[in-house]
Scaffold this motif. Sequence first.
Motif, PDB file in Angstrom:
ATOM      1  N   PHE A 143       0.854  -1.201   0.000  1.00  0.00           N
ATOM      2  CA  PHE A 143       0.000   0.000   0.000  1.00  0.00           C
ATOM      3  C   PHE A 143       0.882   1.240   0.000  1.00  0.00           C
ATOM      4  CE2 PHE A 143      -2.283  -3.270   2.458  1.00  0.00           C
ATOM      5  CZ  PHE A 143      -3.435  -3.389   1.699  1.00  0.00           C
ATOM      6  N   GLU A 144       0.294   2.355  -0.424  1.00  0.00           N
ATOM      7  CA  GLU A 144       1.020   3.619  -0.405  1.00  0.00           C
ATOM      8  C   GLU A 144       0.094   4.704   0.146  1.00  0.00           C
ATOM      9  OE1 GLU A 144       2.666   4.624  -4.196  1.00  0.00           O
ATOM     10  OE2 GLU A 144       3.993   6.150  -3.331  1.00  0.00           O
ATOM     11  N   TYR A 145       0.665   5.571   0.997  1.00  0.00           N
ATOM     12  CA  TYR A 145      -0.070   6.726   1.511  1.00  0.00           C
ATOM     13  C   TYR A 145       0.135   7.896   0.550  1.00  0.00           C
ATOM     14  CZ  TYR A 145      -0.442   4.122   5.877  1.00  0.00           C
ATOM     15  OH  TYR A 145      -0.728   3.173   6.806  1.00  0.00           O
ATOM     16  N   ILE A 146      -0.691   8.890   0.679  1.00  0.00           N
ATOM     17  CA  ILE A 146      -0.624  10.036  -0.234  1.00  0.00           C
ATOM     18  C   ILE A 146       0.725  10.759  -0.108  1.00  0.00           C
ATOM     19  CG2 ILE A 146      -1.731  11.713   1.336  1.00  0.00           C
ATOM     20  CD1 ILE A 146      -2.656  11.392  -2.373  1.00  0.00           C
ATOM     21  N   ASN A 147       1.358  10.659   1.059  1.00  0.00           N
ATOM     22  CA  ASN A 147       2.673  11.312   1.231  1.00  0.00           C
ATOM     23  C   ASN A 147       3.828  10.436   0.718  1.00  0.00           C
ATOM     24  OD1 ASN A 147       3.009   9.315   3.093  1.00  0.00           O
ATOM     25  ND2 ASN A 147       3.171  10.668   4.891  1.00  0.00           N
ATOM     26  N   GLY A 148       3.496   9.287   0.150  1.00  0.00           N
ATOM     27  CA  GLY A 148       4.541   8.423  -0.413  1.00  0.00           C
ATOM     28  C   GLY A 148       5.005   7.322   0.519  1.00  0.00           C
ATOM     29  N   ASP A 149       4.623   7.382   1.800  1.00  0.00           N
ATOM     30  CA  ASP A 149       4.983   6.284   2.710  1.00  0.00           C
ATOM     31  C   ASP A 149       4.359   4.979   2.213  1.00  0.00           C
ATOM     32  OD1 ASP A 149       6.333   8.057   4.230  1.00  0.00           O
ATOM     33  OD2 ASP A 149       4.916   8.086   5.919  1.00  0.00           O
ATOM     34  N   LYS A 150       5.060   3.891   2.520  1.00  0.00           N
ATOM     35  CA  LYS A 150       4.591   2.594   2.021  1.00  0.00           C
ATOM     36  C   LYS A 150       4.298   1.628   3.168  1.00  0.00           C
ATOM     37  CE  LYS A 150       7.602   2.956  -2.055  1.00  0.00           C
ATOM     38  NZ  LYS A 150       7.867   4.388  -1.833  1.00  0.00           N
ATOM     39  N   VAL A 151       3.387   0.719   2.923  1.00  0.00           N
ATOM     40  CA  VAL A 151       3.214  -0.435   3.807  1.00  0.00           C
ATOM     41  C   VAL A 151       3.757  -1.626   3.034  1.00  0.00           C
ATOM     42  CG1 VAL A 151       1.577  -1.931   5.009  1.00  0.00           C
ATOM     43  CG2 VAL A 151       1.108   0.518   4.807  1.00  0.00           C
TER      44      VAL A 151
END
Length: 307
Positions: free
Chosen positions: A247-255
């Motif tokens: 997964f990816e958050y809108i700020n670019g962080d990833k799971v």
Amino acid sequence: MSNLQVLLVAGTHGNEINAPWVFDQWKQNQDLIDRFGLKVISVIGNPLAFEKGKRYLHRDLNRSFSKDLLNSENHNDLEISRAKELLGLYGPNGKNASQIAIDFHSTTACMGSSLVIYGRRPADLAIVSLIQHRIGLPVYLHEGNPSQKGFLVEAWPCGFVVEIGPVPQGSLNSRIIQQTFQALKICLEEISKSINSKSCFPDKLIVHRHLKSIDFPRDSSGEPIAYIHGDLDGRDWQPIKNGYPLFEYINGDKVRLSDNSFSDEVFPVFINEAAYAEKNIAMSFTKKEVWRFDDCWKDAFYALINS
Ligand SMILES: [Zn+2]
């Protein structure tokens, strides 16, 4: 002469319209698809939902065939009534008894064509072995998931799902129609060959065994706060290992995939399936296994089709 009757179902989910369309064309032109001498009945699983273009009206018909729901008197859900009706008409002890049920679905995920079986019933393993041997389709073995139960084909002595994608819900698509058409013909041909003892069973079956499903990351109010990572999107059936971005958050962080129980590669399926958001499933993970074909599968299948 075998008394076997095959039940073909489409539109179990009313917004999956390609297989019902093929059935409709077939109804108008009986020569469209060869029955190979088989007794075949084709029905729309959930006609009321199909009319409205919805997956279901009260509850998912394809989770309405569990014994507790079928035996209960207290449910007024349309889909439970429909499940009872289908069994009364075409169930193994129904008026017009069918022994094999094949349920045609479509998915919004990039799954291509695949077969889904529920648990390890020997007759199911035999028939999907034949079809896999013939046209190489992956077989998703769905088991060990108590939160998802009551699938239509489980109510027949033998049965499986044909799942084809990707296609948006409610949309006719040339590739999906052609693949549905092709799968339908091969299924009937392989069953017919078995009745005539002309089946060529393989020596192995490749299964993708269900391990677990995961949900999207969500906030405290239950809203998804990340989307499927671009590197994973559309990679159904392709192996990934721990560390792969999910997964990816809108700020670019990833799971990233991080599961200690996964010692080796796993194969994601139903990635981002639109209908599964309500079930809190963003994707499922499977393990690829090669099983030696067991003659007891064939014996169970022959016993069923010659009963
Ligand atoms: Zn479906």
